[in-house]
Design a protein around this motif. Structure first.
Motif, PDB file in Angstrom:
ATOM      1  N   MET A   1       0.801  -1.333  -0.128  1.00 22.23           N
ATOM      2  CA  MET A   1      -0.108  -0.034  -0.032  1.00 22.23           C
ATOM      3  C   MET A   1       0.817   1.122  -0.237  1.00 22.23           C
ATOM      4  O   MET A   1       1.724   1.210   0.623  1.00 22.23           O
ATOM      5  N   ILE A   2       0.519   2.411  -1.035  1.00 27.95           N
ATOM      6  CA  ILE A   2       1.228   3.520  -1.019  1.00 27.95           C
ATOM      7  C   ILE A   2       0.269   4.600  -0.714  1.00 27.95           C
ATOM      8  O   ILE A   2      -0.821   4.494  -0.980  1.00 27.95           O
ATOM      9  N   LYS A   3       0.816   5.696  -0.222  1.00 26.69           N
ATOM     10  CA  LYS A   3       0.111   6.944   0.150  1.00 26.69           C
ATOM     11  C   LYS A   3       0.399   7.792  -1.091  1.00 26.69           C
ATOM     12  O   LYS A   3       1.688   8.092  -1.430  1.00 26.69           O
ATOM     13  N   VAL A   4      -0.657   8.307  -1.384  1.00 24.07           N
ATOM     14  CA  VAL A   4      -0.417   9.383  -2.538  1.00 24.07           C
ATOM     15  C   VAL A   4      -0.838  10.581  -2.345  1.00 24.07           C
ATOM     16  O   VAL A   4      -1.965  10.874  -1.538  1.00 24.07           O
ATOM     17  N   ALA A   5      -0.311  11.793  -3.129  1.00 25.81           N
ATOM     18  CA  ALA A   5      -1.001  13.224  -2.989  1.00 25.81           C
ATOM     19  C   ALA A   5      -1.306  13.750  -4.497  1.00 25.81           C
ATOM     20  O   ALA A   5      -0.488  13.202  -5.213  1.00 25.81           O
ATOM     21  N   ILE A   6      -2.277  14.294  -4.420  1.00 25.79           N
ATOM     22  CA  ILE A   6      -2.571  14.794  -5.691  1.00 25.79           C
ATOM     23  C   ILE A   6      -2.570  16.218  -5.688  1.00 25.79           C
ATOM     24  O   ILE A   6      -3.403  17.007  -4.724  1.00 25.79           O
ATOM     25  N   VAL A   7      -1.485  17.071  -6.404  1.00 20.59           N
ATOM     26  CA  VAL A   7      -1.396  18.545  -6.417  1.00 20.59           C
ATOM     27  C   VAL A   7      -2.199  19.227  -7.273  1.00 20.59           C
ATOM     28  O   VAL A   7      -2.021  18.762  -8.699  1.00 20.59           O
ATOM     29  N   GLY A   8      -3.272  19.781  -7.066  1.00 17.23           N
ATOM     30  CA  GLY A   8      -4.134  20.432  -8.128  1.00 17.23           C
ATOM     31  C   GLY A   8      -5.293  19.476  -8.396  1.00 17.23           C
ATOM     32  O   GLY A   8      -5.582  19.354  -9.553  1.00 17.23           O
ATOM     33  N   ALA A   9      -5.901  19.288  -7.220  1.00 15.22           N
ATOM     34  CA  ALA A   9      -6.992  18.060  -7.058  1.00 15.22           C
ATOM     35  C   ALA A   9      -8.420  18.699  -7.773  1.00 15.22           C
ATOM     36  O   ALA A   9      -9.176  17.837  -8.055  1.00 15.22           O
ATOM     37  N   THR A  10      -8.676  19.934  -7.770  1.00 12.97           N
ATOM     38  CA  THR A  10      -9.808  20.258  -8.312  1.00 12.97           C
ATOM     39  C   THR A  10     -10.064  20.625  -9.708  1.00 12.97           C
ATOM     40  O   THR A  10     -11.082  20.726 -10.348  1.00 12.97           O
ATOM     41  N   GLY A  11      -8.941  20.375 -10.458  1.00 13.00           N
ATOM     42  CA  GLY A  11      -8.934  20.718 -12.007  1.00 13.00           C
ATOM     43  C   GLY A  11      -9.525  19.303 -12.619  1.00 13.00           C
ATOM     44  O   GLY A  11      -9.722  18.268 -11.982  1.00 13.00           O
ATOM     45  N   TYR A  12      -9.820  19.285 -13.847  1.00 14.79           N
ATOM     46  CA  TYR A  12     -10.340  17.950 -14.648  1.00 14.79           C
ATOM     47  C   TYR A  12      -9.410  16.858 -14.407  1.00 14.79           C
ATOM     48  O   TYR A  12     -10.044  15.907 -14.165  1.00 14.79           O
ATOM     49  N   THR A  13      -8.197  16.992 -14.657  1.00 13.22           N
ATOM     50  CA  THR A  13      -7.307  15.824 -14.592  1.00 13.22           C
ATOM     51  C   THR A  13      -6.947  15.457 -13.204  1.00 13.22           C
ATOM     52  O   THR A  13      -7.076  14.152 -12.856  1.00 13.22           O
ATOM     53  N   GLY A  14      -7.112  16.611 -12.350  1.00 13.73           N
ATOM     54  CA  GLY A  14      -6.714  15.949 -10.889  1.00 13.73           C
ATOM     55  C   GLY A  14      -8.029  15.326 -10.369  1.00 13.73           C
ATOM     56  O   GLY A  14      -7.841  14.357  -9.683  1.00 13.73           O
ATOM     57  N   VAL A  15      -9.184  15.570 -10.626  1.00 11.00           N
ATOM     58  CA  VAL A  15     -10.346  14.936 -10.000  1.00 11.00           C
ATOM     59  C   VAL A  15     -10.478  13.697 -10.844  1.00 11.00           C
ATOM     60  O   VAL A  15     -11.145  12.532 -10.415  1.00 11.00           O
ATOM     61  N   GLU A  16     -10.094  13.744 -12.134  1.00  8.67           N
ATOM     62  CA  GLU A  16     -10.110  12.368 -12.754  1.00  8.67           C
ATOM     63  C   GLU A  16      -9.056  11.461 -12.149  1.00  8.67           C
ATOM     64  O   GLU A  16      -9.420  10.015 -11.926  1.00  8.67           O
ATOM     65  N   LEU A  17      -7.790  11.873 -11.683  1.00  6.29           N
ATOM     66  CA  LEU A  17      -7.038  11.190 -10.969  1.00  6.29           C
ATOM     67  C   LEU A  17      -7.561  10.446  -9.760  1.00  6.29           C
ATOM     68  O   LEU A  17      -7.641   9.227  -9.495  1.00  6.29           O
ATOM     69  N   PHE A  73       1.337  15.753  -9.968  1.00  5.75           N
ATOM     70  CA  PHE A  73       1.194  16.901 -10.117  1.00  5.75           C
ATOM     71  C   PHE A  73       0.120  17.186 -11.420  1.00  5.75           C
ATOM     72  O   PHE A  73       0.499  16.927 -12.461  1.00  5.75           O
ATOM     73  N   ALA A  74      -1.380  17.550 -11.062  1.00  7.06           N
ATOM     74  CA  ALA A  74      -2.111  17.890 -12.078  1.00  7.06           C
ATOM     75  C   ALA A  74      -2.400  19.470 -12.193  1.00  7.06           C
ATOM     76  O   ALA A  74      -3.395  19.988 -11.746  1.00  7.06           O
ATOM     77  N   THR A  75      -1.310  20.180 -12.489  1.00  8.66           N
ATOM     78  CA  THR A  75      -1.373  21.583 -12.165  1.00  8.66           C
ATOM     79  C   THR A  75      -0.652  22.603 -13.356  1.00  8.66           C
ATOM     80  O   THR A  75      -0.367  21.669 -14.358  1.00  8.66           O
ATOM     81  N   PRO A  76      -0.761  23.755 -13.297  1.00  7.63           N
ATOM     82  CA  PRO A  76      -0.360  24.564 -14.444  1.00  7.63           C
ATOM     83  C   PRO A  76       0.913  24.431 -14.846  1.00  7.63           C
ATOM     84  O   PRO A  76       2.020  23.829 -14.055  1.00  7.63           O
ATOM     85  N   ASN A  77       1.400  24.664 -16.081  1.00  8.37           N
ATOM     86  CA  ASN A  77       2.737  24.588 -16.405  1.00  8.37           C
ATOM     87  C   ASN A  77       3.745  25.294 -15.728  1.00  8.37           C
ATOM     88  O   ASN A  77       3.448  26.588 -15.309  1.00  8.37           O
ATOM     89  N   GLY A  78       4.940  24.851 -15.087  1.00 15.92           N
ATOM     90  CA  GLY A  78       5.599  25.732 -14.219  1.00 15.92           C
ATOM     91  C   GLY A  78       5.414  25.460 -12.674  1.00 15.92           C
ATOM     92  O   GLY A  78       6.116  26.003 -11.964  1.00 15.92           O
ATOM     93  N   ILE A  95       5.007  11.983 -10.561  1.00 15.09           N
ATOM     94  CA  ILE A  95       4.455  12.088 -11.891  1.00 15.09           C
ATOM     95  C   ILE A  95       3.861  13.369 -12.190  1.00 15.09           C
ATOM     96  O   ILE A  95       2.763  13.962 -11.231  1.00 15.09           O
ATOM     97  N   ASP A  96       4.140  14.102 -13.040  1.00 15.48           N
ATOM     98  CA  ASP A  96       3.921  15.451 -13.669  1.00 15.48           C
ATOM     99  C   ASP A  96       3.120  15.359 -14.767  1.00 15.48           C
ATOM    100  O   ASP A  96       3.627  14.837 -15.877  1.00 15.48           O
ATOM    101  N   LEU A  97       1.819  15.881 -14.626  1.00 15.67           N
ATOM    102  CA  LEU A  97       0.706  15.811 -15.773  1.00 15.67           C
ATOM    103  C   LEU A  97       1.051  16.933 -16.777  1.00 15.67           C
ATOM    104  O   LEU A  97       0.090  17.195 -17.909  1.00 15.67           O
ATOM    105  N   ALA A  98       1.752  18.006 -16.155  1.00 18.11           N
ATOM    106  CA  ALA A  98       1.926  19.255 -16.965  1.00 18.11           C
ATOM    107  C   ALA A  98       2.932  18.796 -17.850  1.00 18.11           C
ATOM    108  O   ALA A  98       3.692  17.915 -18.073  1.00 18.11           O
ATOM    109  N   ALA A  99       3.729  19.979 -18.449  1.00 21.31           N
ATOM    110  CA  ALA A  99       4.775  19.920 -19.519  1.00 21.31           C
ATOM    111  C   ALA A  99       6.097  20.177 -18.969  1.00 21.31           C
ATOM    112  O   ALA A  99       7.335  20.308 -19.475  1.00 21.31           O
ATOM    113  N   ASP A 100       6.221  20.261 -17.566  1.00 24.30           N
ATOM    114  CA  ASP A 100       7.561  20.966 -16.863  1.00 24.30           C
ATOM    115  C   ASP A 100       8.863  19.822 -17.337  1.00 24.30           C
ATOM    116  O   ASP A 100       9.880  20.289 -17.353  1.00 24.30           O
TER     117      ASP A 100
END
Length: 346
Positions: A1-17, A73-78, A95-100
């Protein structure tokens, strides 16, 4: 079992995660963050998650991520590049879902995204997270750059032909169409119902930011030959989610007849999330909705030109689903864990 964090959880990709990870048997959702919705319950913002994920949102500070083993990271670029170095030092996987971390060339990243990169030294350590190409590298990575949605559908569609060295790479045409969720959750007049409904519009004609990302990865698939001339035109279509990419290429020998079906089936044999359709059948966006599947069909026209049709759900295989697929690989879980849900029927 691993513990995960979602940064940017309320955007569409964040909540899909969050939707996908909430059913993952090897994952505990430890922390969810949002700068704009701090201290709100996620289920108050997305009532469909009521009784499933009733966690409070926190600010995206490193101290709030300390208990997590794995961070998305389901956050804006940068955004991710401002925190990634310290988090990696703390032993986290990212895992970064943006382009950084998608580009090999920092100068190209600065040119495309027009913001300074906070940790260019990490680019060499990141792995481009298209699972079907880089599975072995992903397995050993601590930092993965999740591909963009357009690059995912395009690269999966063209990869077998590029690797085989069969096509004229100086004239590749990609006609791509995406649902409105691809533009994100932020308020934008162009994304209002009255603007999008019963309408089809091109955008990024002068140069979409996914174009250089696609070109970079095409060069790698083309045995690092840089003679890639790509015309890429994206369009916005009146769907909430879904992506349809049509690729037009010419054979080097235009009179050559190739068993395209055999070529593609051999390339993707055993791949859990790439479906090569039978001859004469063509993909539809609704057959991949809410799934991590890419469906592809190939046709050689009488003129000799080859047409490749590739469809994905832009939020799932084009973003959150692919991120979970990568996490599964990185953590030695079964690759399809939490991703075997059938697409919507209607």
């Amino acid at each position: 079992m691993i513990k995960v964090a979602i940064v940017g959880a309320t955007g569409y990709t964040g909540v899909e995660l969050i939707r996908i990870l909430s059913s993952h048997p090897d994952v505990e959702i430890d922390t969810i963050t949002s700068r704009s919705d701090d201290d709100f319950l996620l289920s108050d913002i997305y009532p469909s998650l009521r009784g499933i994920v009733d966690k409070k949102l926190r600010l995206p500070d490193i101290k709030n991520l300390k208990n997590a083993d794995f961070i998305f990271f389901a956050t804006p670029n940068g955004t991710a590049c401002r925190m990634a170095e310290q988090l990696l030092k703390d032993g986290k996987k990212i895992i970064d879902l943006a382009a950084d971390f998608r580009f090999d060339d920092i100068k190209l990243w600065n040119e495309v995204y027009k913001i300074p990169h906070e940790c260019p030294q990490l680019l060499a350590k990141s792995v481009y997270g298209l699972s079907e190409i880089n599975r072995l590298k992903i397995k050993n990575a601590n930092l993965v750059a999740n591909p963009g949605c357009y690059p995912t559908a395009t690269l999966l569609g063209i990869m077998p032909l590029l690797e085989a060295g069969l096509i004229d790479t100086t004239n590749i045409i990609v006609d791509a169409k995406s649902g409105v969720s691809g533009a994100g959750r932020g308020a934008n007049i162009n994304n209002l119902l009255c603007e999008v409904s019963e309408n089809l519009q091109a955008y990024g004609v002068d140069g979409h930011r996914h174009l250089p990302e696609i070109q970079q990865e095409m060069v790698k698939l083309n045995n690092n030959k840089k003679n890639i001339n790509l015309t890429f035109i994206p369009h916005l279509i009146p769907l909430k989610r879904g992506m349809f990419v049509t690729i037009y290429v010419d054979l080097l020998d235009k009179k050559q007849k190739i068993d395209l079906q055999k070529l593609y089936q051999k390339k993707y044999n055993g791949e859990l999330f790439v479906d090569i359709l039978p001859v004469g059948r063509y993909p539809q966006t609704k057959t991949v909705t809410n799934s991590n599947i890419c469906r592809i069909s190939i046709k050689q026209l009488d003129s000799g030109k080859i047409v490749i049709l590739s469809v994905i759900d832009n939020l799932t295989k084009g973003a959150a689903g692919q991120a979970v697929q990568n996490m599964n690989i990185m953590c030695n879980f079964s690759e399809n864990t939490a991703l075997s849900v059938a697409p919507n029927i209607m």
